[in-house]
Design an enzyme around this catalytic site. Structure first.
Site, PDB file in Angstrom:
ATOM      1  N   HIS A   1       0.865  -1.178   0.000  1.00 19.95           N
ATOM      2  CA  HIS A   1       0.000   0.000   0.000  1.00 19.95           C
ATOM      3  C   HIS A   1       0.904   1.231   0.000  1.00 19.95           C
ATOM      4  O   HIS A   1       1.174   1.824   1.049  1.00 19.95           O
ATOM      5  CB  HIS A   1      -0.911  -0.020   1.231  1.00 19.95           C
ATOM      6  CG  HIS A   1      -1.959   1.041   1.237  1.00 19.95           C
ATOM      7  ND1 HIS A   1      -3.195   0.864   1.799  1.00 19.95           N
ATOM      8  CD2 HIS A   1      -1.973   2.312   0.763  1.00 19.95           C
ATOM      9  CE1 HIS A   1      -3.916   1.966   1.689  1.00 19.95           C
ATOM     10  NE2 HIS A   1      -3.181   2.865   1.050  1.00 19.95           N
TER      11      HIS A   1
ATOM     12  N   GLU B   1      -2.553  -1.725  -3.151  1.00 17.37           N
ATOM     13  CA  GLU B   1      -3.660  -0.984  -2.556  1.00 17.37           C
ATOM     14  C   GLU B   1      -3.359   0.508  -2.574  1.00 17.37           C
ATOM     15  O   GLU B   1      -2.203   0.923  -2.607  1.00 17.37           O
ATOM     16  CB  GLU B   1      -3.849  -1.397  -1.091  1.00 17.37           C
ATOM     17  CG  GLU B   1      -4.133  -2.846  -0.862  1.00 17.37           C
ATOM     18  CD  GLU B   1      -4.281  -3.167   0.611  1.00 17.37           C
ATOM     19  OE1 GLU B   1      -4.826  -4.244   0.917  1.00 17.37           O
ATOM     20  OE2 GLU B   1      -3.867  -2.347   1.469  1.00 17.37           O
TER      21      GLU B   1
ATOM     22  N   HIS C   1      -7.671  -6.242   7.519  1.00 13.13           N
ATOM     23  CA  HIS C   1      -7.450  -5.205   8.523  1.00 13.13           C
ATOM     24  C   HIS C   1      -7.649  -5.779   9.919  1.00 13.13           C
ATOM     25  O   HIS C   1      -8.757  -6.105  10.323  1.00 13.13           O
ATOM     26  CB  HIS C   1      -8.346  -3.975   8.337  1.00 13.13           C
ATOM     27  CG  HIS C   1      -7.661  -2.702   8.783  1.00 13.13           C
ATOM     28  ND1 HIS C   1      -7.469  -2.382  10.110  1.00 13.13           N
ATOM     29  CD2 HIS C   1      -7.082  -1.706   8.074  1.00 13.13           C
ATOM     30  CE1 HIS C   1      -6.827  -1.228  10.192  1.00 13.13           C
ATOM     31  NE2 HIS C   1      -6.564  -0.797   8.963  1.00 13.13           N
TER      32      HIS C   1
END
Length: 267
Positions: free
Chosen positions: A57, A88, A209
């Protein structure tokens, strides 16, 4: 054929894929100028241990993953044709530059602000639909699968499908916080309902997450059709104690236990 490049309608080899997020490896490296720990070396260890994918990310401030990491990982992943590279990020910041440059297997659109410590919510509909649509179409035209980071909101799944996204990634922090509390069953029911709605719409299903070795198996048993989990912070923290190879194998055991509980093969 890459087994992770699916339509979202087929069975995912009977188990959920593990994609290892390497952001925290890069964060530690960036505290010095020595280039250690190596992000590409960590990716190699994770893949050798059985991880089915690598996630990064990259944020605009490059506080962890940097542009060169994305390109170096893209080159590395050509040596692992059975594995997936997932990038991401916010498509209105820097994500699309990477999608255009390296064409990963999957891009996950995340609505984070530039100053956020970590992602903390999903896209909202209909508010975000109009501006997301052309970027989803562009990514797909490049041959990149698109997943939208979403809260567990069942009624939003139809709108996601209407936009042309291939998958959703369910934001699982609320489950992680409720795990082992009196609220767990109620919170899990919301994820189950959202997963069922996504599957009815023909969407593929990812999750991530704050999933960890303690809560992952229960989540996968309760939530149908999860094709991929992306795990970084907890996995890298565990690796400080267990080693990265052993940690990846332990997370895979959590996944396999869920598969066995659902009637799949135990390992």
């Amino acid at each position: 054929m890459n087994p992770l490049l699916t339509t979202g309608l087929d069975a995912h080899r009977g188990m959920t894929a593990l994609s290892v997020n390497l952001n925290k490896v890069a964060l530690l490296r960036n505290t010095r100028t020595l280039g250690i720990p190596s992000v590409t070396r960590a990716a190699t260890i994770a893949l050798q241990a059985g991880a089915q994918g690598i996630t990064v990310h990259p944020r605009p401030d490059e506080r962890h993953i940097r542009a060169h990491d994305v390109h170096e990982l893209a080159a590395l992943m050509t040596q692992w044709p059975q594995a997936e590279f997932n990038i991401e990020g916010n498509p209105f910041h820097n994500l699309m530059d990477f999608v255009r440059a390296v064409r990963p297997h999957q891009c996950t659109f995340v609505p984070d602000a530039t100053d956020q410590v970590t992602s903390d919510h999903g896209w909202q509909f209909p508010q975000d639909a109009q501006r997301l649509a052309p970027l989803i179409a562009e990514a797909k035209s490049l041959g990149v699968r698109v997943s939208l980071f979403m809260d567990p909101t069942a009624q939003a799944m139809h709108a996601v499908r209407e936009l042309g996204a291939d998958r959703v990634e369910l934001y699982t922090e609320t489950y992680a916080r409720a795990h082992a509390t009196l609220q767990q069953a109620e919170v899990l029911a919301g994820f189950t309902a959202t997963a069922q709605a996504a599957l009815r719409e023909g969407l593929g299903l990812n999750a991530g997450h704050d999933l960890n070795r303690d809560n992952l198996t229960e989540f996968l048993v309760a939530v149908p059709g999860v094709q991929e989990v992306s795990i970084g912070h907890a996995l890298i923290a565990d690796a400080l104690e267990l080693g990265l190879d052993a940690t990846v194998r332990d997370y895979l055991r959590c996944i396999h236990r869920a598969g066995a509980a659902q009637g799949g093969p135990a390992r």
